[in-house]
Every structure is written in structure tokens, then in C-alpha cells.
Design a protein around this motif. Sequence first.
Motif, PDB file in Angstrom:
ATOM      1  N   SER A   1       0.853  -1.179   0.000  1.00 22.59           N
ATOM      2  CA  SER A   1       0.000   0.000   0.000  1.00 22.59           C
ATOM      3  C   SER A   1       0.893   1.234   0.000  1.00 22.59           C
ATOM      4  O   SER A   1       1.791   1.355   0.823  1.00 22.59           O
ATOM      5  CB  SER A   1      -0.899   0.021   1.235  1.00 22.59           C
TER       6      SER A   1
ATOM      7  N   SER B   1      -0.480   4.206   0.279  1.00 18.79           N
ATOM      8  CA  SER B   1      -1.312   5.213   0.919  1.00 18.79           C
ATOM      9  C   SER B   1      -0.878   5.421   2.366  1.00 18.79           C
ATOM     10  O   SER B   1      -0.431   4.495   3.027  1.00 18.79           O
ATOM     11  CB  SER B   1      -2.768   4.748   0.893  1.00 18.79           C
TER      12      SER B   1
ATOM     13  N   LYS C   1      -3.091   6.450   4.549  1.00 13.65           N
ATOM     14  CA  LYS C   1      -4.297   6.314   5.367  1.00 13.65           C
ATOM     15  C   LYS C   1      -4.582   4.846   5.683  1.00 13.65           C
ATOM     16  O   LYS C   1      -4.090   3.944   5.015  1.00 13.65           O
ATOM     17  CB  LYS C   1      -5.493   6.943   4.669  1.00 13.65           C
ATOM     18  N   ASN C   2      -5.371   4.624   6.711  1.00 13.01           N
ATOM     19  CA  ASN C   2      -5.787   3.269   7.082  1.00 13.01           C
ATOM     20  C   ASN C   2      -6.743   2.744   6.025  1.00 13.01           C
ATOM     21  O   ASN C   2      -7.644   3.454   5.585  1.00 13.01           O
ATOM     22  CB  ASN C   2      -6.471   3.272   8.441  1.00 13.01           C
ATOM     23  N   GLU C   3      -6.541   1.496   5.623  1.00  7.41           N
ATOM     24  CA  GLU C   3      -7.363   0.913   4.572  1.00  7.41           C
ATOM     25  C   GLU C   3      -7.683  -0.542   4.876  1.00  7.41           C
ATOM     26  O   GLU C   3      -6.881  -1.238   5.486  1.00  7.41           O
ATOM     27  CB  GLU C   3      -6.632   0.943   3.231  1.00  7.41           C
ATOM     28  N   GLN C   4      -8.838  -0.982   4.415  1.00  6.12           N
ATOM     29  CA  GLN C   4      -9.207  -2.386   4.464  1.00  6.12           C
ATOM     30  C   GLN C   4      -9.684  -2.755   3.072  1.00  6.12           C
ATOM     31  O   GLN C   4     -10.512  -2.061   2.488  1.00  6.12           O
ATOM     32  CB  GLN C   4     -10.295  -2.644   5.488  1.00  6.12           C
ATOM     33  N   THR C   5      -9.129  -3.824   2.517  1.00 12.93           N
ATOM     34  CA  THR C   5      -9.446  -4.237   1.153  1.00 12.93           C
ATOM     35  C   THR C   5      -9.314  -5.744   1.036  1.00 12.93           C
ATOM     36  O   THR C   5      -9.100  -6.418   2.037  1.00 12.93           O
ATOM     37  CB  THR C   5      -8.538  -3.497   0.138  1.00 12.93           C
TER      38      THR C   5
ATOM     39  N   SER D   1      -8.529 -11.251   2.852  1.00  8.82           N
ATOM     40  CA  SER D   1      -8.900  -9.978   3.459  1.00  8.82           C
ATOM     41  C   SER D   1      -7.623  -9.294   3.933  1.00  8.82           C
ATOM     42  O   SER D   1      -6.839  -9.885   4.676  1.00  8.82           O
ATOM     43  CB  SER D   1      -9.846 -10.224   4.630  1.00  8.82           C
TER      44      SER D   1
ATOM     45  N   GLN E   1      -5.714  -5.619   5.437  1.00  9.53           N
ATOM     46  CA  GLN E   1      -5.880  -4.311   6.059  1.00  9.53           C
ATOM     47  C   GLN E   1      -4.512  -3.691   6.283  1.00  9.53           C
ATOM     48  O   GLN E   1      -3.537  -4.373   6.546  1.00  9.53           O
ATOM     49  CB  GLN E   1      -6.668  -4.390   7.345  1.00  9.53           C
ATOM     50  N   HIS E   2      -4.466  -2.383   6.121  1.00 14.00           N
ATOM     51  CA  HIS E   2      -3.231  -1.631   6.315  1.00 14.00           C
ATOM     52  C   HIS E   2      -3.523  -0.528   7.310  1.00 14.00           C
ATOM     53  O   HIS E   2      -4.386   0.315   7.082  1.00 14.00           O
ATOM     54  CB  HIS E   2      -2.769  -1.027   4.986  1.00 14.00           C
ATOM     55  N   TRP E   3      -2.869  -0.587   8.442  1.00 14.67           N
ATOM     56  CA  TRP E   3      -3.015   0.456   9.460  1.00 14.67           C
ATOM     57  C   TRP E   3      -1.697   1.198   9.524  1.00 14.67           C
ATOM     58  O   TRP E   3      -0.663   0.629   9.850  1.00 14.67           O
ATOM     59  CB  TRP E   3      -3.365  -0.132  10.821  1.00 14.67           C
ATOM     60  N   ASN E   4      -1.729   2.456   9.162  1.00 12.50           N
ATOM     61  CA  ASN E   4      -0.519   3.274   9.143  1.00 12.50           C
ATOM     62  C   ASN E   4      -0.114   3.602  10.566  1.00 12.50           C
ATOM     63  O   ASN E   4      -0.765   4.381  11.249  1.00 12.50           O
ATOM     64  CB  ASN E   4      -0.757   4.556   8.327  1.00 12.50           C
TER      65      ASN E   4
END
Length: 58
Positions: free
Chosen positions: A6, A8, A10-14, A50, A52-55
Motif C-alpha cells: 500500500s 497510501s 491512510k488506514n485501509e481495508q481491502t 482480506s 488491512q493496512h493500518w498506518n
Amino acid sequence: MYWVNSRSAKNEQTGASFRIAGKAVEIWHPETGAKEPAHYTVENSRTKVSLQHWNDRR
């Protein structure tokens, strides 16, 4: 092995879908070397993961 990145801040879930089935899925954190089991399903010979990326570099 697949590399998913990622760019980005920002925090993302994909999710991601891969054309492979019958393999164990795990998440590898390159910054620490830690591994963890991934949440996934297999449908029509595709593995859906699933993600998720938590910055944490704020």
C-alpha cells in the motif's frame, strides 16, 4: 509468494483475489519479519484474502 504493497498513508481495508488454491495463506510483515495467519476463503479455484493496512508511522 505475492508481494502486496500500500502506498497510501491512510488506514485501509481491502481484499485481493489470487488464481491459486490449496496453499496455506499467511501475512508477512517485512519490517519486523513477523508472520501471522491470514483470513481467506477459496471460491472457484481462487483464494480471496482480506487485507488491512493500518498506518502506524503517524
